[in-house]
Design an enzyme around this catalytic site. Structure first.
Site, mmCIF file in Angstrom:
data_model
loop_
_atom_site.group_PDB
_atom_site.id
_atom_site.type_symbol
_atom_site.label_atom_id
_atom_site.label_comp_id
_atom_site.label_asym_id
_atom_site.label_seq_id
_atom_site.Cartn_x
_atom_site.Cartn_y
_atom_site.Cartn_z
ATOM 1 N N ASP A 24 61.490 45.731 75.306
ATOM 2 C CA ASP A 24 61.884 45.581 76.714
ATOM 3 C C ASP A 24 63.390 45.378 76.833
ATOM 4 O OD1 ASP A 24 59.174 45.695 77.385
ATOM 5 O OD2 ASP A 24 58.966 43.515 77.379
ATOM 6 N N ASP A 69 54.033 40.655 73.800
ATOM 7 C CA ASP A 69 55.250 40.041 74.334
ATOM 8 C C ASP A 69 55.385 38.655 73.740
ATOM 9 O OD1 ASP A 69 56.026 42.181 75.981
ATOM 10 O OD2 ASP A 69 54.773 41.492 77.629
#
EC number: 3.4.23.36
Length: 161
Positions: free
Chosen positions: A131, A115
């Site tokens: 995402d 991330d």
């Protein structure tokens, strides 16, 4: 056949973008930890997430891999067998499939997901391009369902978007 090829190429392109950004984040962002993108609003911060959103189910990799794989089979079925000619639904399912596969690749190969997008103006989990694809796809899918229900209540067949 063109329908299938288009969807496969579009999914591959989105997955490729996701994996390229994650590779960049690993090679460039990981050594520095974080860098501002829009000062005081968004920063790029390298984070390895062993779970799902907000690190839920951390350490449950096998469960996450199996559950994600099963969900993606249903999404792929919907995309390839149920959305022909329904462009908004097709886009929604394509985004969900590509984002899900992008994060599944990380989970299978590395045991965690890379991330890198951190919102500074609010408390929120660090997230990634995959995402975003999944969330936008789910939002579009909800819109498709809402529009279908709206048209059904009015006794009309839904128009193609």
């Amino acid at each position: 056949m063109a329908f299938v090829v288009f969807n496969l190429l579009a999914a591959a392109a989105l997955i490729g973008i996701d994996q390229a950004i994650k590779l960049w984040a690993t090679n460039v962002l990981q050594p520095v930890g974080a860098m501002p993108l829009i000062p005081h609003v968004v920063e790029l911060r390298f984070v390895l997430n062993p779970g799902m959103a907000f690190s839920l189910l951390s350490g449950k990799q096998l469960f996450l891999i199996i559950a994600t794989s099963i969900a993606l089979i249903f999404v792929a079925y919907g995309l390839f067998f149920r959305s022909r000619g329904r462009y908004l639904q097709q886009a929604a399912l394509l985004l969900i499939l590509a984002g899900g596969i992008g994060n599944l690749i990380d989970r299978v190969l590395n045991g965690e997901v890379v991330d890198y997008i951190n919102l500074l103006f609010m408390q929120f989990a660090v997230f990634n391009f995959a995402d975003i694809c999944v969330c936008v796809g789910v939002g579009l899918w909800v819109l498709v369902i809402f529009l279908e229900e709206l048209h059904a209540e009015n006794g009309q067949s839904p128009k193609e978007q």
